[in-house]
Design an enzyme around this catalytic site. Structure first.
Site, PDB file in Angstrom:
ATOM      1  N   TYR A  32      44.620  40.048  36.263  1.00 23.26           N
ATOM      2  CA  TYR A  32      43.752  40.210  35.284  1.00 23.26           C
ATOM      3  C   TYR A  32      43.353  41.698  34.722  1.00 23.26           C
ATOM      4  O   TYR A  32      43.575  42.607  35.578  1.00 23.26           O
ATOM      5  CB  TYR A  32      42.274  39.528  35.414  1.00 23.26           C
ATOM      6  CG  TYR A  32      41.533  39.642  36.753  1.00 23.26           C
ATOM      7  CD1 TYR A  32      40.433  40.688  36.514  1.00 23.26           C
ATOM      8  CD2 TYR A  32      42.061  39.237  37.887  1.00 23.26           C
ATOM      9  CE1 TYR A  32      39.616  40.820  37.753  1.00 23.26           C
ATOM     10  CE2 TYR A  32      41.373  39.472  39.024  1.00 23.26           C
ATOM     11  CZ  TYR A  32      40.067  40.269  39.056  1.00 23.26           C
ATOM     12  OH  TYR A  32      39.410  40.467  40.097  1.00 23.26           O
ATOM     13  N   HIS A  86      31.879  35.258  38.976  1.00 24.04           N
ATOM     14  CA  HIS A  86      31.576  36.558  39.069  1.00 24.04           C
ATOM     15  C   HIS A  86      31.256  37.204  37.369  1.00 24.04           C
ATOM     16  O   HIS A  86      32.117  36.683  36.794  1.00 24.04           O
ATOM     17  CB  HIS A  86      32.630  37.328  39.407  1.00 24.04           C
ATOM     18  CG  HIS A  86      32.955  36.895  40.981  1.00 24.04           C
ATOM     19  ND1 HIS A  86      34.114  37.200  41.542  1.00 24.04           N
ATOM     20  CD2 HIS A  86      32.057  36.410  42.110  1.00 24.04           C
ATOM     21  CE1 HIS A  86      34.146  36.697  42.770  1.00 24.04           C
ATOM     22  NE2 HIS A  86      33.035  36.328  43.045  1.00 24.04           N
ATOM     23  N   ASP A 131      29.935  34.974  47.879  1.00 30.40           N
ATOM     24  CA  ASP A 131      29.691  33.882  46.824  1.00 30.40           C
ATOM     25  C   ASP A 131      28.828  32.631  47.329  1.00 30.40           C
ATOM     26  O   ASP A 131      28.198  31.915  46.434  1.00 30.40           O
ATOM     27  CB  ASP A 131      31.339  33.285  46.487  1.00 30.40           C
ATOM     28  CG  ASP A 131      32.275  34.341  45.637  1.00 30.40           C
ATOM     29  OD1 ASP A 131      31.583  35.476  45.060  1.00 30.40           O
ATOM     30  OD2 ASP A 131      33.273  34.238  45.486  1.00 30.40           O
TER      31      ASP A 131
END
Length: 186
Positions: free
Chosen positions: A136, A66, A174
């Protein structure tokens, strides 16, 4: 913290200083001061993180590859707080000497390593343990209209996700991302 450079400019491994004793351990998972002192000179600018994210996934999940398109591209500082993941950054910076190359690092609750990924990289990870909790920090807010991806199972990328691809669990989104050669044509 110790900062380890990688063969690809814009990717850094960060090892925090861990203080262990009979009670357990302690470490600073993030310090803006240390980041400014040790990371900013290596990437040529200061970073201000604005959003933290967390995901939980089971063995065999591959998330990625991504990225967000300009002007909303993101730099990320990622870590695995439970379990083990193989973290991948793919250089998608046009004109970069490492364009199309990837770098992999194992992040785990044992090694407590963090991985800094600058703007201009597609990012993904594969879960190598029964479960993984992944965190993250991003220096740009999420913008759904800028979201994009590259199919992580594209064999031309040469990524060894360290899980059998027939056992890989991917989102439909995805799975439908273009392969790298098709992505380059856009």
């Amino acid at each position: 913290m110790d900062v380890i450079t990688t063969p690809i400019e814009g990717l850094l491994i960060i090892e925090p200083k861990i203080f262990n004793d009979s009670r357990g351990y302690f470490f600073e998972s993030y310090s803006q001061r240390e980041f400014d002192e040790k990371v900013a000179p290596l990437i040529g600018r200061q970073i201000r993180f604005v959003q933290d994210n967390e995901s939980m996934s089971s063995y065999g999940v591959i998330r990625g590859l991504h990225y967000q398109k300009a002007p909303f591209a993101q730099s990320k500082l990622v870590r695995c707080i439970k379990g083990r993941v193989l973290d991948i950054a793919l250089d998608i910076r046009e004109g970069s000497p490492s364009f199309g190359q990837h770098f992999a690092v194992e992040l785990s609750e044992e090694n407590r390593r963090q991985f800094f990924i600058d703007k201009g990289f597609a990012h993904g990870f594969a879960v190598l343990s029964d479960i993984a909790i992944f965190q993250y920090k991003c220096d740009e807010f999420y913008h759904p209209e800028a979201e994009a991806g590259i199919n992580p199972t594209d064999k031309s990328l040469g990524i060894d996700w360290r899980i059998p691809l027939e056992a890989a669990i991917l989102s439909e989104k995805d799975r439908l991302c273009p392969g790298f050669e098709d992505w380059k044509k856009k």
